[in-house]
Write an enzyme that holds these catalytic residues in place. Structure first.
Site, PDB file in Angstrom:
ATOM      1  CG  HIS A 242      46.903   9.956  57.339  1.00  0.00           C
ATOM      2  ND1 HIS A 242      48.226   9.599  57.454  1.00  0.00           N
ATOM      3  CD2 HIS A 242      46.869  11.117  56.655  1.00  0.00           C
ATOM      4  CE1 HIS A 242      48.968  10.529  56.864  1.00  0.00           C
ATOM      5  NE2 HIS A 242      48.176  11.460  56.366  1.00  0.00           N
TER       6      HIS A 242
ATOM      7  CE1 TYR B 144      45.343  14.991  50.728  1.00  0.00           C
ATOM      8  CE2 TYR B 144      45.320  16.409  52.644  1.00  0.00           C
ATOM      9  CZ  TYR B 144      46.015  15.681  51.713  1.00  0.00           C
ATOM     10  OH  TYR B 144      47.386  15.654  51.763  1.00  0.00           O
TER      11      TYR B 144
ATOM     12  CD1 TRP C 191      54.150  17.714  56.681  1.00  0.00           C
ATOM     13  CD2 TRP C 191      55.549  19.443  56.517  1.00  0.00           C
ATOM     14  NE1 TRP C 191      53.701  18.509  55.658  1.00  0.00           N
ATOM     15  CE2 TRP C 191      54.537  19.578  55.531  1.00  0.00           C
ATOM     16  CE3 TRP C 191      56.528  20.423  56.588  1.00  0.00           C
ATOM     17  CZ2 TRP C 191      54.490  20.645  54.642  1.00  0.00           C
ATOM     18  CZ3 TRP C 191      56.491  21.484  55.710  1.00  0.00           C
ATOM     19  CH2 TRP C 191      55.475  21.593  54.739  1.00  0.00           C
TER      20      TRP C 191
END
Length: 103
Positions: free
Chosen positions: A21, A40, A76
């Protein structure tokens, strides 16, 4: 609107999750921002390997609802080895209901 949900990290992958991330793909970040997803933050509960995500959403879709896009599907798949996922590699998510907010 602010939304929250939880996801599940496989045991022992906290540092790898953070590493991936920290290097979020620019095109993924751009897609999220272009769809009104800002502010976020993802928190981690080490006792349960649970990730708690909170995001401000001004568009019609949350980050998890952008799964029809190629870039989200690739992200994903990239994350599937360290998270609990559905058959399409999307993370298993559970929406959370706000029960308190202080301004």
């Amino acid at each position: 609107m602010k939304i929250a949900f939880k996801m599940y990290l496989k045991p022992g992958y906290k540092e790898e999750y953070q590493r991936r991330h920290a290097a979020i793909w620019p095109e993924l970040k751009q897609l999220l921002q272009a769809n009104g997803i800002t502010d976020y933050t993802i928190f981690f509960d080490e006792a349960t390997n649970t990730l708690f995500a909170v995001q401000q959403q001004s568009g019609d879709q949350s980050s998890q609802e952008l799964g029809t896009t190629e870039i989200v599907q690739r992200w994903w798949a990239y994350m599937a080895d360290i998270m609990e996922t559905n058959p399409d590699h999307s993370p298993v998510t559970v929406p959370l209901t706000a029960v308190f907010h202080m301004d």
